[in-house]
Design a protein around this motif. Structure first.
Motif, PDB file in Angstrom:
ATOM      1  N   VAL A 231      42.099  67.315  24.859  1.00  0.00           N
ATOM      2  CA  VAL A 231      43.471  66.810  24.857  1.00  0.00           C
ATOM      3  C   VAL A 231      44.367  67.794  25.603  1.00  0.00           C
ATOM      4  O   VAL A 231      44.627  68.899  25.126  1.00  0.00           O
ATOM      5  CB  VAL A 231      43.977  66.633  23.405  1.00  0.00           C
ATOM      6  CG1 VAL A 231      45.430  66.158  23.404  1.00  0.00           C
ATOM      7  CG2 VAL A 231      43.084  65.662  22.643  1.00  0.00           C
ATOM      8  N   GLY A 232      44.819  67.397  26.779  1.00  0.00           N
ATOM      9  CA  GLY A 232      45.727  68.236  27.552  1.00  0.00           C
ATOM     10  C   GLY A 232      47.166  67.858  27.264  1.00  0.00           C
ATOM     11  O   GLY A 232      47.541  66.686  27.309  1.00  0.00           O
ATOM     12  N   ILE A 233      47.984  68.860  26.949  1.00  0.00           N
ATOM     13  CA  ILE A 233      49.402  68.633  26.637  1.00  0.00           C
ATOM     14  C   ILE A 233      50.244  69.596  27.459  1.00  0.00           C
ATOM     15  O   ILE A 233      50.038  70.814  27.397  1.00  0.00           O
ATOM     16  CB  ILE A 233      49.696  68.850  25.130  1.00  0.00           C
ATOM     17  CG1 ILE A 233      48.798  67.954  24.273  1.00  0.00           C
ATOM     18  CG2 ILE A 233      51.171  68.591  24.822  1.00  0.00           C
ATOM     19  CD1 ILE A 233      48.892  68.249  22.778  1.00  0.00           C
ATOM     20  N   GLY A 234      51.159  69.062  28.233  1.00  0.00           N
ATOM     21  CA  GLY A 234      52.094  69.893  28.987  1.00  0.00           C
ATOM     22  C   GLY A 234      53.504  69.637  28.502  1.00  0.00           C
ATOM     23  O   GLY A 234      53.974  68.490  28.512  1.00  0.00           O
ATOM     24  N   ILE A 235      54.186  70.679  28.035  1.00  0.00           N
ATOM     25  CA  ILE A 235      55.539  70.528  27.493  1.00  0.00           C
ATOM     26  C   ILE A 235      56.513  71.413  28.268  1.00  0.00           C
ATOM     27  O   ILE A 235      56.285  72.618  28.425  1.00  0.00           O
ATOM     28  CB  ILE A 235      55.591  70.904  25.998  1.00  0.00           C
ATOM     29  CG1 ILE A 235      54.559  70.095  25.207  1.00  0.00           C
ATOM     30  CG2 ILE A 235      56.996  70.693  25.438  1.00  0.00           C
ATOM     31  CD1 ILE A 235      54.549  70.393  23.722  1.00  0.00           C
ATOM     32  N   ASN A 236      57.571  70.808  28.766  1.00  0.00           N
ATOM     33  CA  ASN A 236      58.644  71.579  29.387  1.00  0.00           C
ATOM     34  C   ASN A 236      59.431  72.248  28.271  1.00  0.00           C
ATOM     35  O   ASN A 236      60.160  71.583  27.526  1.00  0.00           O
ATOM     36  CB  ASN A 236      59.562  70.667  30.210  1.00  0.00           C
ATOM     37  CG  ASN A 236      58.845  70.022  31.384  1.00  0.00           C
ATOM     38  OD1 ASN A 236      57.926  70.598  31.956  1.00  0.00           O
ATOM     39  ND2 ASN A 236      59.263  68.814  31.742  1.00  0.00           N
ATOM     40  N   VAL A 237      59.261  73.554  28.155  1.00  0.00           N
ATOM     41  CA  VAL A 237      59.854  74.278  27.022  1.00  0.00           C
ATOM     42  C   VAL A 237      61.113  75.033  27.434  1.00  0.00           C
ATOM     43  O   VAL A 237      62.231  74.691  27.030  1.00  0.00           O
ATOM     44  CB  VAL A 237      58.834  75.250  26.387  1.00  0.00           C
ATOM     45  CG1 VAL A 237      59.466  75.986  25.203  1.00  0.00           C
ATOM     46  CG2 VAL A 237      57.599  74.494  25.920  1.00  0.00           C
ATOM     47  N   ASN A 238      60.957  76.064  28.261  1.00  0.00           N
ATOM     48  CA  ASN A 238      62.096  76.932  28.597  1.00  0.00           C
ATOM     49  C   ASN A 238      62.530  76.855  30.058  1.00  0.00           C
ATOM     50  O   ASN A 238      63.408  77.606  30.485  1.00  0.00           O
ATOM     51  CB  ASN A 238      61.762  78.379  28.225  1.00  0.00           C
ATOM     52  CG  ASN A 238      61.598  78.554  26.725  1.00  0.00           C
ATOM     53  OD1 ASN A 238      62.318  77.953  25.933  1.00  0.00           O
ATOM     54  ND2 ASN A 238      60.615  79.349  26.316  1.00  0.00           N
TER      55      ASN A 238
END
Length: 242
Positions: free
Chosen positions: A128-135
């Motif tokens: 499961v690949g997850i990319g989150i725009n955080v900072n």
């Protein structure tokens, strides 16, 4: 939960798939990278991210899927887990854009790519690949994207976020057998543009109006058309215009 932290890698999904093919890697092993040079999106797309600013992670999930007919169940649980964690952090207006992008105020915060491998003994192993725009704060080249820092006005700890998501996913998988219908209902409640007249574009570049009715057990988007029929669309067969 075993956490492997990398400085730079071409793809966390590829790294974890290679690791899982060579060793008996424990369930929910998670890989994160500060910089991913060849991130992947849905159906051959590309996931671009600013080094050091965002959360790029892959999670190994075993012993959950047992047939190809079940694969969208994992997509439901992953997108729901991420959405619920972001909501718990007071990120407003969180919704799931079919099949599993996470938005806030119509801006994309999260992309998810699940790759399933059928083993010789019939087991399905998922990465499961997850990319989150955080900072990240600069989205000049991505007008439809934003980050949780931009939306909330404060920075976030990426590792803490990764742990929260994996723990939420693990919890949902463990209670799937008795809560599956509730999870599907929750997924539908988060669904972007459900029940609202929406413009779409098909693969023939034809625009049409429709109303999202739901998602089939196999992950197809169900859309009520102007002639009162309901059409089902696979991923990449239709694009939502918003």
């Amino acid at each position: 939960m075993k956490l492997i932290k990398l400085d730079a890698i071409d793809s966390t999904n590829d790294f974890l798939k290679a690791l899982a093919s060579q060793d008996e890697v424990e369930n929910f092993t998670t890989v994160t990278a500060e910089n991913q040079t060849k991130g992947k999106g849905q159906v051959g797309g590309v996931w671009k991210t600013q080094a050091g600013k965002n959360l790029t992670m892959s999670v190994l999930v075993k012993d959950f899927l047992f047939s190809n007919e079940e694969v969208f169940n994992l997509s439901v649980l992953v997108s729901l887990s991420v959405a619920e964690v972001l909501k718990s952090l007071n990120i407003p207006d969180i919704c799931i854009k079919w099949p599993n992008d996470i938005l806030s105020y119509n801006k994309k915060l999260v992309g998810i790519l699940i790759e399933n491998t059928l083993k010789s003994d019939g087991r399905i192993v998922s990465v499961v690949g997850i990319g989150i725009n955080v900072n990240q704060t600069d989205f000049d080249e991505l007008p439809n994207a934003s980050s949780i820092a931009v939306i909330s006005g404060k920075p976030f700890d990426k590792q803490e976020l990764a742990i929260l998501i994996v723990e939420k996913l693990k919890e949902k998988i463990q209670s799937w057998k008795i809560e599956s219908q509730n999870f599907w209902n929750d997924y539908f409640n988060f669904l972007f543009k459900k029940g609202v007249p929406t413009a779409f574009r098909d693969n023939d570049n034809q625009d049409f109006m429709g109303i999202i009715q739901g998602v089939s057990p196999f992950g197809k988007l169900q859309v009520l058309l102007e002639n009162d029929s309901v059409a089902e669309f696979e991923i990449k067969e239709v694009k939502m215009l918003y």
